[in-house]
Every structure is written in structure tokens, then in C-alpha cells.
Scaffold this motif. Structure first.
Motif, PDB file in Angstrom:
ATOM      1  N   LEU A 211      94.528  53.353  39.870  1.00 46.15           N
ATOM      2  CA  LEU A 211      93.762  54.014  39.118  1.00 46.15           C
ATOM      3  C   LEU A 211      94.138  52.860  37.465  1.00 46.15           C
ATOM      4  O   LEU A 211      92.994  53.204  36.843  1.00 46.15           O
ATOM      5  N   LEU A 212      94.798  51.798  37.634  1.00 52.29           N
ATOM      6  CA  LEU A 212      94.360  50.964  36.381  1.00 52.29           C
ATOM      7  C   LEU A 212      92.836  50.418  36.510  1.00 52.29           C
ATOM      8  O   LEU A 212      92.139  50.619  35.427  1.00 52.29           O
ATOM      9  N   TYR A 213      92.210  50.477  37.630  1.00 51.06           N
ATOM     10  CA  TYR A 213      91.284  49.718  37.836  1.00 51.06           C
ATOM     11  C   TYR A 213      90.157  50.509  37.485  1.00 51.06           C
ATOM     12  O   TYR A 213      89.328  49.961  36.822  1.00 51.06           O
ATOM     13  N   ARG A 214      90.160  51.680  38.298  1.00 51.06           N
ATOM     14  CA  ARG A 214      89.105  52.223  37.302  1.00 51.06           C
ATOM     15  C   ARG A 214      88.839  53.447  36.003  1.00 51.06           C
ATOM     16  O   ARG A 214      88.382  52.840  35.737  1.00 51.06           O
ATOM     17  N   ALA A 215      90.639  53.089  35.549  1.00 53.60           N
ATOM     18  CA  ALA A 215      90.281  52.907  34.495  1.00 53.60           C
ATOM     19  C   ALA A 215      89.381  52.162  33.106  1.00 53.60           C
ATOM     20  O   ALA A 215      88.782  52.270  32.635  1.00 53.60           O
ATOM     21  N   GLN A 216      90.308  50.507  33.760  1.00 55.36           N
ATOM     22  CA  GLN A 216      89.879  49.417  33.587  1.00 55.36           C
ATOM     23  C   GLN A 216      87.436  49.635  34.038  1.00 55.36           C
ATOM     24  O   GLN A 216      87.010  49.544  32.846  1.00 55.36           O
ATOM     25  N   GLU A 217      87.388  49.668  34.954  1.00 58.35           N
ATOM     26  CA  GLU A 217      86.150  50.453  35.162  1.00 58.35           C
ATOM     27  C   GLU A 217      84.849  51.502  34.165  1.00 58.35           C
ATOM     28  O   GLU A 217      84.193  50.875  33.436  1.00 58.35           O
ATOM     29  N   GLN A 218      85.877  52.053  34.108  1.00 57.34           N
ATOM     30  CA  GLN A 218      85.523  53.120  32.770  1.00 57.34           C
ATOM     31  C   GLN A 218      85.562  52.716  31.288  1.00 57.34           C
ATOM     32  O   GLN A 218      84.518  52.672  30.188  1.00 57.34           O
ATOM     33  N   LEU A 219      86.302  52.070  31.130  1.00 55.84           N
ATOM     34  CA  LEU A 219      86.156  51.253  29.491  1.00 55.84           C
ATOM     35  C   LEU A 219      85.296  50.582  29.473  1.00 55.84           C
ATOM     36  O   LEU A 219      84.497  50.529  28.774  1.00 55.84           O
ATOM     37  N   HIS A 220      84.415  49.775  30.757  1.00 48.30           N
ATOM     38  CA  HIS A 220      83.656  47.921  30.987  1.00 48.30           C
ATOM     39  C   HIS A 220      82.144  49.195  30.727  1.00 48.30           C
ATOM     40  O   HIS A 220      81.781  49.199  30.390  1.00 48.30           O
ATOM     41  N   GLY A 221      82.345  50.639  31.289  1.00 54.92           N
ATOM     42  CA  GLY A 221      80.979  51.997  31.040  1.00 54.92           C
ATOM     43  C   GLY A 221      80.738  51.674  30.913  1.00 54.92           C
ATOM     44  O   GLY A 221      79.468  52.082  29.475  1.00 54.92           O
ATOM     45  N   PHE A 222      81.933  52.077  29.348  1.00 53.46           N
ATOM     46  CA  PHE A 222      82.040  52.781  28.119  1.00 53.46           C
ATOM     47  C   PHE A 222      81.703  51.517  26.890  1.00 53.46           C
ATOM     48  O   PHE A 222      80.370  52.252  25.833  1.00 53.46           O
ATOM     49  N   LEU A 223      82.030  50.814  27.062  1.00 49.61           N
ATOM     50  CA  LEU A 223      81.739  48.897  26.059  1.00 49.61           C
ATOM     51  C   LEU A 223      80.444  49.117  26.332  1.00 49.61           C
ATOM     52  O   LEU A 223      79.888  48.510  25.547  1.00 49.61           O
ATOM     53  N   ARG A 224      79.820  48.909  27.733  1.00 49.14           N
ATOM     54  CA  ARG A 224      77.902  48.426  27.903  1.00 49.14           C
ATOM     55  C   ARG A 224      77.419  49.905  27.703  1.00 49.14           C
ATOM     56  O   ARG A 224      76.497  49.316  27.581  1.00 49.14           O
ATOM     57  N   ASN A 225      77.363  50.662  27.351  1.00 50.53           N
ATOM     58  CA  ASN A 225      76.986  51.897  27.092  1.00 50.53           C
ATOM     59  C   ASN A 225      76.736  52.641  25.324  1.00 50.53           C
ATOM     60  O   ASN A 225      76.317  53.342  25.872  1.00 50.53           O
ATOM     61  N   PHE A 226      77.814  51.626  24.562  1.00 47.89           N
ATOM     62  CA  PHE A 226      78.155  52.453  23.544  1.00 47.89           C
ATOM     63  C   PHE A 226      76.565  51.721  22.620  1.00 47.89           C
ATOM     64  O   PHE A 226      76.180  50.812  22.797  1.00 47.89           O
ATOM     65  N   PRO A 227      76.131  52.877  21.954  1.00 47.26           N
ATOM     66  CA  PRO A 227      74.541  53.176  21.454  1.00 47.26           C
ATOM     67  C   PRO A 227      74.722  52.135  20.060  1.00 47.26           C
ATOM     68  O   PRO A 227      73.668  51.486  20.349  1.00 47.26           O
ATOM     69  N   VAL A 228      75.934  52.065  19.495  1.00 52.17           N
ATOM     70  CA  VAL A 228      75.896  50.649  18.020  1.00 52.17           C
ATOM     71  C   VAL A 228      76.207  49.449  19.086  1.00 52.17           C
ATOM     72  O   VAL A 228      77.399  48.971  19.021  1.00 52.17           O
ATOM     73  N   ARG A 229      75.517  48.324  19.247  1.00 54.01           N
ATOM     74  CA  ARG A 229      75.033  47.225  19.992  1.00 54.01           C
ATOM     75  C   ARG A 229      76.913  46.845  19.217  1.00 54.01           C
ATOM     76  O   ARG A 229      77.576  45.437  20.084  1.00 54.01           O
ATOM     77  N   PRO A 230      76.409  46.342  17.478  1.00 55.88           N
ATOM     78  CA  PRO A 230      77.360  45.215  17.289  1.00 55.88           C
ATOM     79  C   PRO A 230      78.510  45.641  17.128  1.00 55.88           C
ATOM     80  O   PRO A 230      79.904  45.054  17.283  1.00 55.88           O
ATOM     81  N   VAL A 231      79.297  47.302  16.950  1.00 52.89           N
ATOM     82  CA  VAL A 231      80.321  47.899  17.089  1.00 52.89           C
ATOM     83  C   VAL A 231      80.772  47.231  18.699  1.00 52.89           C
ATOM     84  O   VAL A 231      82.093  46.724  19.090  1.00 52.89           O
ATOM     85  N   ALA A 232      79.850  47.806  19.476  1.00 52.17           N
ATOM     86  CA  ALA A 232      80.016  47.651  21.181  1.00 52.17           C
ATOM     87  C   ALA A 232      80.705  45.967  21.174  1.00 52.17           C
ATOM     88  O   ALA A 232      81.912  45.923  21.990  1.00 52.17           O
ATOM     89  N   ARG A 233      80.133  44.919  20.698  1.00 52.35           N
ATOM     90  CA  ARG A 233      80.496  43.102  21.176  1.00 52.35           C
ATOM     91  C   ARG A 233      82.014  42.973  20.189  1.00 52.35           C
ATOM     92  O   ARG A 233      82.743  42.488  21.106  1.00 52.35           O
ATOM     93  N   VAL A 234      82.488  44.080  18.889  1.00 54.27           N
ATOM     94  CA  VAL A 234      83.533  43.474  18.387  1.00 54.27           C
ATOM     95  C   VAL A 234      84.658  44.326  18.768  1.00 54.27           C
ATOM     96  O   VAL A 234      85.858  43.679  19.436  1.00 54.27           O
TER      97      VAL A 234
END
Length: 132
Positions: A100-123
Motif C-alpha cells: 500500500l505504501l508503494y502504491r501511494a508512492q507511485e501515485q505521488l510520483h504520477g501526480f508530480l510527473r503530471n502536474f501542469p505547472v512545471r516550476p511548481v512541480a520541480r519544487v
């Protein structure tokens, strides 16, 4: 939220408080860590996207998946505690929490990869450091 998330990520939640000192302590700490990261990610999403977050269904779905996995992991630990912390159930508890923690981590990665405001995503990626 940003400071808490950054400190938790930097220390890998080693110093986070946990109600247990036994074999499940690290799972409680990791849930705390991902909860802080989730809180920061959802706050930033609401601040930057506002009402457009509802239109970005993939982002809001990933946030929902993170929350669901964290809830299920905490439920597994709570159930194990309520059942008397039986040693025979520990391998299943450990597997469930890791999964479950692995899946949460992967979803967090996916959220950060697909965040539309790129500078904010990098931070966010820097602050959250979502690797375990």
C-alpha cells in the motif's frame, strides 16, 4: 506542511512519532511521512489550480488514490492492533503495508510527473522527495 514534509522526507521519517515501538513502527512513520507529502501536494494543487483541479481528473484521481492507500495501510495496522498483535499475522501485515505504501508512492510520483505547472512541480519534487 512544506516544512513538515521536507523534514520527514529528508530524515526518511526516522524521527516521526509512532504509537508502536515494535515491528510495525516504520510503517507508522512512513504513513506519517506520506501524509505530510499528501497534505502539501493537495494544498499546492488547490493554490495553483483552484477550481481547475476538478477539470484535471487525472490529478484529482491520483490524490484520491494516495489518500485511499494511506487509509488502507493505517486500517491494516489498526486491525492488527485490535486483533491482539498476533505474531502469525505479522508477515501479512508487513506485506500489506509495503504494498500500500508503494502504491501511494507511485501515485505521488504520477501526480508530480503530471502536474501542469512545471516550476511548481520541480519544487514539490524537491520538497517531497518521494523516494523511500
Amino acid at each position: 506542511n512544506a516544512a513538515r514534509s521536507f523534514v520527514q522526507a529528508l530524515t526518511l521519517a526516522r524521527y516521526a512519532e509512532a504509537p508502536d515501538s515494535g515491528p510495525t513502527r516504520r510503517y507508522y512513520q512512513q504513513i506519517t511521512r506520506f501524509s505530510a507529502s499528501f497534505a502539501l501536494a493537495s494544498d499546492v494543487a488547490m493554490l495553483t489550480l483552484g477550481g481547475a483541479l476538478k477539470k484535471k481528473e487525472m490529478l484529482s484521481a491520483r490524490l484520491g488514490d494516495i489518500l485511499s492507500n494511506l487509509y488502507l495501510a493505517s486500517m491494516v495496522l489498526k486491525h492488527w492492533e485490535n486483533q491482539g498483535r498476533r505474531e502469525v499475522d505479522l508477515p501479512l501485515v508487513e506485506w500489506s503495508c509495503r504494498f500500500l505504501l508503494y502504491r501511494a508512492q507511485e501515485q505521488l510520483h504520477g501526480f508530480l510527473r503530471n502536474f501542469p505547472v512545471r516550476p511548481v512541480a520541480r519544487v514539490l519534487r524537491f520538497v517531497v522527495r518521494s523516494k523511500t
